[in-house]
Write an enzyme that holds these catalytic residues in place. Structure first.
Site, PDB file in Angstrom:
ATOM      1  N   GLY A  45       0.815  -1.221   0.000  1.00  0.00           N
ATOM      2  CA  GLY A  45       0.000   0.000   0.000  1.00  0.00           C
ATOM      3  C   GLY A  45       0.842   1.261   0.000  1.00  0.00           C
ATOM      4  O   GLY A  45       0.540   2.223  -0.711  1.00  0.00           O
ATOM      5  N   CYS A  46       1.907   1.239   0.770  1.00  0.00           N
ATOM      6  CA  CYS A  46       2.769   2.427   0.871  1.00  0.00           C
ATOM      7  C   CYS A  46       3.539   2.655  -0.424  1.00  0.00           C
ATOM      8  O   CYS A  46       3.746   3.805  -0.824  1.00  0.00           O
ATOM      9  CB  CYS A  46       3.728   2.269   2.043  1.00  0.00           C
ATOM     10  SG  CYS A  46       2.848   2.050   3.603  1.00  0.00           S
ATOM     11  N   THR A  47       3.933   1.582  -1.071  1.00  0.00           N
ATOM     12  CA  THR A  47       4.616   1.704  -2.357  1.00  0.00           C
ATOM     13  C   THR A  47       3.651   2.257  -3.399  1.00  0.00           C
ATOM     14  O   THR A  47       3.997   3.174  -4.158  1.00  0.00           O
ATOM     15  CB  THR A  47       5.183   0.344  -2.790  1.00  0.00           C
ATOM     16  OG1 THR A  47       6.126  -0.093  -1.798  1.00  0.00           O
ATOM     17  CG2 THR A  47       5.872   0.435  -4.145  1.00  0.00           C
ATOM     18  N   SER A  50       3.088   6.027  -2.626  1.00  0.00           N
ATOM     19  CA  SER A  50       4.270   6.841  -2.931  1.00  0.00           C
ATOM     20  C   SER A  50       4.513   6.913  -4.437  1.00  0.00           C
ATOM     21  O   SER A  50       4.869   7.978  -4.958  1.00  0.00           O
ATOM     22  CB  SER A  50       5.500   6.263  -2.217  1.00  0.00           C
ATOM     23  OG  SER A  50       5.312   6.340  -0.820  1.00  0.00           O
TER      24      SER A  50
END
Length: 150
Positions: A45-47, A50
């Site tokens: 999710g963070c990738t 970002s």
């Protein structure tokens, strides 16, 4: 718990970026800021979040935004994350969670019956005078820029 709301003055903070440089919110006075809190470098999710901001970075800059990511990961983790995904913006290493706590984004979470303290994925849009324009708490990781530039 996030209690800040549109119209509130964003708390000033000082943290280190991925290179160990000091970064303060007040450094961005006169600029609009996308301050996004995410749980962990190199997770799906963070990738996605970002990389969505990376892919739309030029459009964000055209609207006058600077982008700052915040997680509790350290500087070396951020350096690897930036290099791997060619992120063009700074990531703040909030290892002591002081920035998280100032914005209310470090809180009790639940996952598969377990409770633990962690980052509440959220984004604060801050105007040129340091005032919060919007708080986005239901982040669509793969289409986050659309939530910002609507």
């Amino acid at each position: 718990m996030i209690t800040l709301k549109p119209g509130d003055i964003a708390p000033n903070f000082e943290s280190k970026d991925q290179d160990g440089n000091s970064v303060k919110l007040s450094d961005y006075e006169g600029k609009k800021v996308v301050l996004y809190f995410y749980p962990k470098d190199n997770t799906p999710g963070c990738t996605a979040e970002s990389c969505n901001l990376r892919d739309n970075y030029e459009a964000l800059q055209k609207q006058g935004y600077e982008v700052l990511g915040v997680s509790s990961d350290g500087e070396k983790s951020h350096q690897k994350f930036i290099t791997k995904y060619e992120l063009p913006f700074k990531l703040l290493a909030d290892e002591d969670k002081s920035v998280h706590e100032a914005f209310g984004t470090w809180d009790l979470k639940k996952f598969m019956g377990k409770e633990y303290m962690g980052t509440l994925r959220s984004t604060f849009l801050i105007d040129e005078q340091g005032k919060i324009e919007e708080v986005i708490e239901k982040v669509k990781t793969k289409d986050h820029t659309a939530q910002i530039l609507k």
